[in-house]
Design a protein around this motif. Structure first.
Motif, PDB file in Angstrom:
ATOM      1  N   GLU A 281       0.861  -1.193   0.000  1.00 37.80           N
ATOM      2  CA  GLU A 281       0.000   0.000   0.000  1.00 37.80           C
ATOM      3  C   GLU A 281       0.897   1.244   0.000  1.00 37.80           C
ATOM      4  O   GLU A 281       1.404   1.652   1.047  1.00 37.80           O
ATOM      5  CB  GLU A 281      -0.882   0.006   1.254  1.00 37.80           C
ATOM      6  N   PRO A 282       1.136   1.856  -1.160  1.00 39.23           N
ATOM      7  CA  PRO A 282       2.010   3.036  -1.174  1.00 39.23           C
ATOM      8  C   PRO A 282       1.268   4.257  -0.633  1.00 39.23           C
ATOM      9  O   PRO A 282       0.051   4.360  -0.785  1.00 39.23           O
ATOM     10  CB  PRO A 282       2.339   3.217  -2.658  1.00 39.23           C
ATOM     11  N   VAL A 283       2.013   5.180   0.001  1.00 38.79           N
ATOM     12  CA  VAL A 283       1.389   6.427   0.468  1.00 38.79           C
ATOM     13  C   VAL A 283       2.071   7.658  -0.130  1.00 38.79           C
ATOM     14  O   VAL A 283       1.714   8.771   0.206  1.00 38.79           O
ATOM     15  CB  VAL A 283       1.366   6.521   2.022  1.00 38.79           C
ATOM     16  N   VAL A 284       3.057   7.469  -1.009  1.00 42.38           N
ATOM     17  CA  VAL A 284       3.665   8.611  -1.705  1.00 42.38           C
ATOM     18  C   VAL A 284       3.559   8.398  -3.210  1.00 42.38           C
ATOM     19  O   VAL A 284       3.595   7.266  -3.702  1.00 42.38           O
ATOM     20  CB  VAL A 284       5.148   8.829  -1.317  1.00 42.38           C
ATOM     21  N   GLU A 285       3.416   9.522  -3.931  1.00 39.88           N
ATOM     22  CA  GLU A 285       3.195   9.463  -5.372  1.00 39.88           C
ATOM     23  C   GLU A 285       4.522   9.484  -6.129  1.00 39.88           C
ATOM     24  O   GLU A 285       5.516  10.033  -5.653  1.00 39.88           O
ATOM     25  CB  GLU A 285       2.351  10.668  -5.824  1.00 39.88           C
ATOM     26  N   GLY A 297       4.978   3.660   2.649  1.00 40.60           N
ATOM     27  CA  GLY A 297       3.767   2.861   2.537  1.00 40.60           C
ATOM     28  C   GLY A 297       3.788   1.736   3.539  1.00 40.60           C
ATOM     29  O   GLY A 297       4.528   1.780   4.531  1.00 40.60           O
ATOM     30  N   PRO A 309       5.468  -1.114   8.086  1.00 35.90           N
ATOM     31  CA  PRO A 309       5.744   0.129   7.369  1.00 35.90           C
ATOM     32  C   PRO A 309       6.966   0.003   6.450  1.00 35.90           C
ATOM     33  O   PRO A 309       7.906  -0.730   6.766  1.00 35.90           O
ATOM     34  CB  PRO A 309       5.996   1.154   8.475  1.00 35.90           C
ATOM     35  N   ARG A 321       7.911   3.636  -8.739  1.00 37.84           N
ATOM     36  CA  ARG A 321       7.217   2.982  -7.632  1.00 37.84           C
ATOM     37  C   ARG A 321       6.604   1.697  -8.163  1.00 37.84           C
ATOM     38  O   ARG A 321       6.156   1.655  -9.316  1.00 37.84           O
ATOM     39  CB  ARG A 321       6.100   3.923  -7.161  1.00 37.84           C
TER      40      ARG A 321
END
Ligand code: ZN
Length: 342
Positions: A281-285, A297, A309, A321
C-alpha cells in the motif's frame, strides 16, 4: 584461452532483413528471426523495421518495445514511422517500434518464446534463443550503421515511472557532454544519469552502443500496464527534437523542449526493497519529493497480520514505484533520485 566465446561472438547473425538498410527512400519490412518449432519447421518471427533515408548524413537507430509491456514508445515510433518522409531528412532513420515483437504481442516484459529479457541480453548470441539472436543482430548489424541510438522504455507492468531520460555516464567528458545534449534535446523533464551499475550493467542496448562509441539515450515514459498520453506525446515530440538536434530532421520542430533536471541514483540504498511478502500500500506518489526517514507505505502480510511500514531512508524524488499491489520479499518498491551537484 576461451576460443569458444571468441568464435561465438564473431559468428554471423542468422537473422536477416527483408529490406536494404542503406538504400535511399522509405521502405517497411521485417527482420526475420529463425524460430524452428514443432508446427513450423522453417518458421521465422517477423520483427517490423522501417528505413527512411535521404542521401548522406547521420543514421539514427530508433527502438521501442524491447520490453513488450512498455507501450508509449511503441505507439509513438509507429506513428512517426508513418509520418516521416525521406524529404524531411538528411541521412537515415531505422525505426523498430516493436523490437521484441513476441513479448509485445503477449503484453509481457520477457519473450514468451524463451523467457528472454531483450535489454539484458546484449551483446547477444548468434546461435542463442530468438531473443538472444535478436540482440546479437542489433549489436552486430544495426549498431555499426548507427551514429546515435534512442531506446524508448517505460516502467512496464510492474513499475510506475516519472517521465525521464536516462544516460550512462562514461567518465569521458566529451561523450558525457554529448549525451547530456541529447537529453536536453529530447526534453523529458528529468534526466537520470547512472554509472551503469544499476539495472542492466553491460547487458543493455545503450551499453552495447556506447561500447562502440555511439551515443545512446534511453527513456522511461510511463508505466503500469496502461498507456500514458503524456508519455506518447513525449516519445513523439522528443524523438523529433532529438532527430533535429543531431542534424537528421531538416526542419526544427515547433514544440520546444522545457528545462531538464539532471538527477542520479545516489547509491544502492536508493532502491527500496520489500522486506516481506504481502499487499503493498504506497502512500507517496511518483514524482513526489521525500525528506528524511519518510514513510513510503505499508505491506500487509497474508494472512492478516499487522502491516509493516516501508521506510524511505533517502531524501529525494520518487523516480519510480511498484505498480502491482501483490508483492514478494525482494521486489523493488521505490527508486529515489537526487539532484546532480551542479
Ligand atoms: Zn524497459
Amino acid at each position: 584461452v576461451n576460443t569458444h566465446m571468441a568464435t561465438a561472438k564473431a559468428a554471423p547473425s542468422r537473422v536477416w532483413a527483408t529490406l536494404d538498410l542503406q538504400r535511399d527512400g522509405k521502405e517497411a519490412g521485417y527482420l526475420r528471426v529463425p524460430h524452428s518449432i514443432d508446427g513450423s519447421a522453417y518458421g521465422t518471427i517477423p520483427v517490423p523495421i522501417v528505413r527512411i533515408r535521404n542521401g548522406e548524413g547521420p543514421t539514427a537507430l530508433l527502438v521501442a518495445g524491447s520490453h513488450g509491456d512498455e507501450y508509449e514508445g511503441q505507439v509513438g515510433l509507429s506513428r512517426l514511422a508513418r509520418l516521416i518522409q525521406p524529404r524531411d531528412l538528411r541521412g537515415c532513420i531505422l525505426v523498430l517500434p516493436h523490437l521484441n515483437l513476441p513479448a509485445a504481442r503477449a503484453g509481457r516484459r520477457l519473450s514468451p518464446l524463451d523467457e528472454g529479457n531483450l535489454n539484458r541480453l546484449f551483446p547477444g548470441d548468434a546461435n542463442g534463443g530468438p531473443t538472444a539472436m535478436l540482440a546479437h543482430y542489433v549489436a552486430s548489424v544495426l549498431l555499426p550503421l548507427a551514429s546515435v541510438v534512442l531506446d524508448l522504455h517505460s516502467g512496464g507492468c510492474s513499475l510506475d515511472y516519472v517521465g525521464c531520460s536516462l544516460i550512462r555516464a562514461t567518465g569521458r567528458a566529451d561523450e558525457d557532454a554529448q549525451m547530456k545534449s541529447l537529453a536536453r534535446a529530447f526534453g523529458a523533464p528529468i534526466c537520470s544519469i547512472s554509472d551503469g551499475s544499476g539495472g542492466g550493467g553491460a547487458t543493455t542496448l545503450s551499453a552495447a552502443a556506447q561500447a562502440l562509441g555511439i551515443p545512446a539515450l534511453t527513456t522511461e515514459l510511463g508505466g503500469g500496464s496502461g498507456l500514458s498520453r503524456l508519455g506518447v506525446r513525449l516519445a513523439e515530440e522528443g524523438t523529433l527534437r532529438l532527430l533535429h538536434h543531431v542534424g537528421i530532421l531538416r526542419e526544427e520542430p515547433a514544440f520546444a523542449a522545457g528545462p531538464v533536471r539532471f538527477m542520479e541514483v545516489p547509491a544502492r540504498d536508493a532502491y527500496i526493497y520489500a522486506a516481506i511478502d504481502g499487499i503493498f500500500e504506497p502512500v507517496v506518489e511518483v514524482g513526489a519529493t521525500v525528506a528524511g526517514d519518510a514513510l513510503g507505505g505499508f505491506i500487509h502480510p497474508l494472512p492478516d497480520a499487522d502491516p509493516v511500514p516501508v521506510s524511505i531512508s533517502r531524501s529525494g524524488l520518487i523516480g519510480c514505484r511498484r505498480a502491482i499491489a501483490l508483492t514478494k520479499e525482494g521486489d523493488c518498491l521505490f527508486k529515489i533520485l537526487t539532484d546532480v551537484a551542479p
